[in-house]
Design a protein around this motif. Sequence first.
Motif, short mmCIF file in Angstrom:
data_model
loop_
_atom_site.label_atom_id
_atom_site.label_comp_id
_atom_site.label_asym_id
_atom_site.label_seq_id
_atom_site.Cartn_x
_atom_site.Cartn_y
_atom_site.Cartn_z
N MET A 1 -4.42 -3.36 12.21
CA MET A 1 -4.70 -1.98 12.54
C MET A 1 -5.57 -1.40 11.44
O MET A 1 -5.28 -1.52 10.26
CB MET A 1 -3.38 -1.21 12.63
N ARG A 2 -6.64 -0.77 11.81
CA ARG A 2 -7.54 -0.16 10.85
C ARG A 2 -6.86 1.04 10.20
O ARG A 2 -6.20 1.82 10.85
CB ARG A 2 -8.83 0.27 11.55
N GLN A 3 -7.03 1.18 8.90
CA GLN A 3 -6.49 2.33 8.17
C GLN A 3 -7.15 3.59 8.68
O GLN A 3 -8.37 3.67 8.76
CB GLN A 3 -6.76 2.14 6.67
N ASP A 4 -6.36 4.58 9.04
CA ASP A 4 -6.88 5.87 9.49
C ASP A 4 -7.41 6.60 8.26
O ASP A 4 -6.66 6.86 7.32
CB ASP A 4 -5.77 6.67 10.16
N PRO A 5 -8.71 6.95 8.24
CA PRO A 5 -9.29 7.59 7.05
C PRO A 5 -8.67 8.95 6.73
O PRO A 5 -8.82 9.44 5.63
CB PRO A 5 -10.77 7.71 7.37
N THR A 6 -7.95 9.55 7.68
CA THR A 6 -7.31 10.83 7.39
C THR A 6 -5.97 10.66 6.69
O THR A 6 -5.38 11.62 6.23
CB THR A 6 -7.10 11.64 8.69
N THR A 8 -3.28 9.42 3.77
CA THR A 8 -3.28 9.36 2.32
C THR A 8 -3.28 7.90 1.88
O THR A 8 -2.48 7.10 2.37
CB THR A 8 -2.04 10.08 1.76
N PHE A 9 -4.16 7.56 0.95
CA PHE A 9 -4.20 6.20 0.44
C PHE A 9 -3.16 6.03 -0.65
O PHE A 9 -2.76 6.99 -1.30
CB PHE A 9 -5.60 5.88 -0.09
N LEU A 10 -2.73 4.79 -0.85
CA LEU A 10 -1.73 4.50 -1.88
C LEU A 10 -2.37 4.53 -3.26
O LEU A 10 -3.49 4.05 -3.45
CB LEU A 10 -1.09 3.13 -1.63
N THR A 11 -1.64 5.07 -4.21
CA THR A 11 -2.09 5.12 -5.59
C THR A 11 -1.69 3.83 -6.31
O THR A 11 -0.82 3.10 -5.83
CB THR A 11 -1.44 6.33 -6.31
N PRO A 12 -2.29 3.54 -7.46
CA PRO A 12 -1.89 2.35 -8.20
C PRO A 12 -0.39 2.39 -8.53
O PRO A 12 0.17 3.44 -8.80
CB PRO A 12 -2.74 2.42 -9.47
N GLY A 13 0.23 1.23 -8.44
CA GLY A 13 1.66 1.11 -8.72
C GLY A 13 2.35 0.29 -7.65
O GLY A 13 1.71 -0.36 -6.82
N LEU A 14 3.69 0.34 -7.67
CA LEU A 14 4.50 -0.37 -6.69
C LEU A 14 4.96 0.60 -5.61
O LEU A 14 5.36 1.73 -5.90
CB LEU A 14 5.72 -1.00 -7.36
N HIS A 15 4.93 0.13 -4.37
CA HIS A 15 5.34 0.93 -3.21
C HIS A 15 6.32 0.11 -2.39
O HIS A 15 6.01 -1.02 -2.00
CB HIS A 15 4.11 1.33 -2.38
N GLN A 21 1.57 -3.11 9.10
CA GLN A 21 0.25 -2.79 9.64
C GLN A 21 -0.55 -1.92 8.69
O GLN A 21 -1.78 -2.01 8.64
CB GLN A 21 0.34 -2.16 11.04
N ILE A 22 0.11 -1.08 7.90
CA ILE A 22 -0.60 -0.26 6.91
C ILE A 22 -1.10 -1.15 5.77
O ILE A 22 -2.25 -1.08 5.36
CB ILE A 22 0.29 0.88 6.37
N TYR A 23 -0.22 -2.03 5.25
CA TYR A 23 -0.64 -2.92 4.17
C TYR A 23 -1.83 -3.78 4.62
O TYR A 23 -2.85 -3.88 3.94
CB TYR A 23 0.50 -3.83 3.70
N HIS A 24 -1.69 -4.43 5.77
CA HIS A 24 -2.75 -5.34 6.23
C HIS A 24 -4.01 -4.60 6.66
O HIS A 24 -5.08 -5.20 6.73
CB HIS A 24 -2.21 -6.25 7.34
N GLY A 25 -3.91 -3.29 6.91
CA GLY A 25 -5.08 -2.49 7.23
C GLY A 25 -5.82 -2.02 5.98
O GLY A 25 -6.86 -1.39 6.09
#
Length: 196
Positions: A1-6, A8-15, A21-25
């Motif tokens: 699944m393509r990341q929706d540009p709207t 929020t992207f993940l910041t550096p660190g552990l999540h 589908q979000i990780y692989h996008g």
Amino acid sequence: MRQDPTETFLTPGLHFDVPDQIYHGDPCARPSLSSTLAKTIIAKSPLHAWTASPRLNPDWEPVEKKTFDIGRAAHRAVLGAGSDYVAIPADLLSDDGGVRSKAAKEWVAEAREAGLTPLKPDEVDQIGAMAEIGNAALRRIGVEMDPSRSEVTAIAEIDGVQCRARFDNLPEAEVMIPGIGRRKVILDLKTCEDAH
């Protein structure tokens, strides 16, 4: 699944709660390098990696393969995190166990749309056996799997390159490794057809 540009992207660190589908996008602020893309660059070419990138290739689509299905299901069974799996009803399978009928194909498509990994009943049994053996081996070295520390996403910038990784499990406590002693570890689960 393509990341929706709207989004929020993940910041550096552990999540700790990033859906598959979000990780692989590719949830990074800029298109990121994963170990899979790095291996593709080395084994094939940068163009092959560009083609496989969900953020660089505008025509990218996720790939479904039986080996991915088995791996996802094994991760869920052993790690307790990630997308769940479900058995395809036996009465929908052809006489040789294939997914050939229109009804079977529709059932599989609906399962995937619901975020489930569809498996044949015998594959579900195999996953159960794998989980039993894997968890017994972990218990022998004192590891009780904590699902809240499974499928951990790491985001970092290294030498100006946005990077991402997915750790199968990060036990909070040190683990006793026979012949070595207590250590902090990162657990990585791999599936294969033959352990040799």
